[in-house]
Write a protein that holds these residues in place. Structure first.
Motif, PDB file in Angstrom:
ATOM      1  N   GLU A 187       0.806  -1.203   0.000  1.00  0.00           N
ATOM      2  CA  GLU A 187       0.000   0.000   0.000  1.00  0.00           C
ATOM      3  C   GLU A 187       0.852   1.271   0.000  1.00  0.00           C
ATOM      4  O   GLU A 187       0.387   2.315  -0.474  1.00  0.00           O
ATOM      5  CB  GLU A 187      -0.943   0.001   1.198  1.00  0.00           C
ATOM      6  CG  GLU A 187      -1.937  -1.157   1.186  1.00  0.00           C
ATOM      7  CD  GLU A 187      -2.826  -1.168   2.413  1.00  0.00           C
ATOM      8  OE1 GLU A 187      -2.733  -0.212   3.234  1.00  0.00           O
ATOM      9  OE2 GLU A 187      -3.620  -2.111   2.562  1.00  0.00           O
TER      10      GLU A 187
ATOM     11  N   GLU B 255      -2.199  -2.473  -5.279  1.00  0.00           N
ATOM     12  CA  GLU B 255      -2.691  -1.940  -4.009  1.00  0.00           C
ATOM     13  C   GLU B 255      -2.113  -0.569  -3.671  1.00  0.00           C
ATOM     14  O   GLU B 255      -2.613   0.132  -2.777  1.00  0.00           O
ATOM     15  CB  GLU B 255      -2.342  -2.902  -2.863  1.00  0.00           C
ATOM     16  CG  GLU B 255      -3.036  -4.248  -2.956  1.00  0.00           C
ATOM     17  CD  GLU B 255      -2.236  -5.296  -3.709  1.00  0.00           C
ATOM     18  OE1 GLU B 255      -2.373  -6.488  -3.385  1.00  0.00           O
ATOM     19  OE2 GLU B 255      -1.462  -4.918  -4.620  1.00  0.00           O
TER      20      GLU B 255
ATOM     21  N   ASP C 130      -1.225   3.272  -3.384  1.00  0.00           N
ATOM     22  CA  ASP C 130      -2.080   4.447  -3.409  1.00  0.00           C
ATOM     23  C   ASP C 130      -2.018   5.177  -4.750  1.00  0.00           C
ATOM     24  O   ASP C 130      -0.940   5.543  -5.229  1.00  0.00           O
ATOM     25  CB  ASP C 130      -1.653   5.408  -2.285  1.00  0.00           C
ATOM     26  CG  ASP C 130      -2.532   6.638  -2.224  1.00  0.00           C
ATOM     27  OD1 ASP C 130      -3.657   6.532  -1.727  1.00  0.00           O
ATOM     28  OD2 ASP C 130      -2.084   7.703  -2.701  1.00  0.00           O
TER      29      ASP C 130
END
Length: 330
Positions: free
Chosen positions: A82, A271, A273
């Motif tokens: 992430e 995943e 951002d």
């Protein structure tokens, strides 16, 4: 009294606002490569460029043992996907997705943030009678170390899948510097050489061992893989791309050479951002000319080469938005 209270109140508000602004900044890590490599230096450059110019992203590059480690580390701790990007190549990604060594299992595919190098290698010899791969039948060639993607694994894909010639010669996996030395001392008939390219401008920078061979005083002859061999590997699922190394790009290359390139890039998993991907890519595009100030290989980076060799569906959505805004991708 009231003036003091007003100043004190303003000071308190400022102190409260500072941590809030800092909290809104997205802290992103970049897994690079071993200290001293082009990957490490250019990743450190990306850190300085992004972190000094972005109001929303702070990028921190860290040294790692290598690109295979990066993927294994990220997939061992999926939560890292992430807020981490990493240095990788399309060739390593192919091995990861198919679960081939050095990977023990199939791993998810990655998405592009931006290329920083495009590597290309081929075989060379001091023997003027060796002009094609077929002329190497019964002879000895030297490649890099077994785990090296660009210098060993992809050339083996070309020799096996692309040309069906691997069984006709003796192949030694010595290492890049050692392969050059073996050619110099005559213990092999041909060795892997190459370097890094900007396919848009045709600019090419030879690797250190290639420079060593060119400086030997001996005439170096270059052996093309051939366009068909590269396409055979691509058709079999390989991740390489066609590249023509222009005549004169390296010493002794008196005609265009049909080769391939492996895109060496900063990548992310889906995943990651989207806004962070957009911001990092936007700043890399805007400052691409500055990377040459950090490392000579950075001079090969250009806006057009940042996404070269990648299909739209394999580019991270945030990065794709930045490329489209810059007019680099439709």
């Amino acid at each position: 009294m009231f003036r003091y209270l007003a100043i004190a109140g303003a000071t308190a508000a400022a102190l409260m606002a500072a941590p809030l602004a800092e909290a809104q900044q997205n802290n992103i890590s970049l897994l690079s490569g071993p200290f001293g490599t082009g990957t490490y230096v250019l990743s450190s450059a990306a850190e300085q460029i992004v972190s000094s110019q972005s109001e929303t992203v702070r990028l921190t590059a860290s040294e790692t043992p290598g690109l295979v480690y990066n993927a294994k580390r990220m997939n061992k701790s999926p939560e890292m996907k992430e807020n981490n990007i990493m240095a990788f190549t399309t060739g390593v990604d192919y091995l990861a997705r198919t679960g081939q060594g050095p990977f023990e299992e199939k791993l998810p595919g990655i998405q592009l943030i931006g290329n920083y190098l495009l590597g290309s290698v081929w075989l060379a010899t001091f023997d003027p009678d060796i002009k094609t791969i077929k002329d190497l039948e019964g002879k000895t060639i030297a490649l890099g170390r077994p785990p090296q993607i660009l210098w060993t694994i992809e050339p083996m894909q070309l020799l096996e899948t692309g040309l069906g010639a691997a069984d006709t010669m003796k192949i030694e996996r010595l290492g890049t510097k050692q392969a050059a030395q073996a050619l110099l001392n005559g213990s092999v008939d041909a060795a892997i050489i190459g370097g890094y390219a900007d396919p848009i401008s045709g600019t090419f920078k030879p690797s250190p061992q290639t420079v060593e061979l060119m400086a030997s005083g001996k005439q170096l002859y270059h052996i093309p893989w051939g366009k068909e061999a590269v396409q055979n590997v691509v058709d079999a699922g390989g991740a390489m791309n066609h590249l023509v190394v222009p005549a004169g790009a390296v010493e002794g290359l008196d005609q265009d050479l049909e080769s391939f390139f492996d895109a060496i890039a900063w990548v992310a998993y889906p995943e990651f951002d989207e806004e962070a991907a957009y911001e990092i890519t936007r700043l890399i595009i805007e400052n691409v000319g500055s990377f040459g100030e950090y490392h000579a290989l950075g001079q090969l980076m250009s806006p057009e080469s940042l996404a070269s060799g990648w299909s739209v569906e394999d580019i991270h959505p945030g990065a794709l938005r930045a490329y489209r805004e810059a007019g680099l991708i439709e």
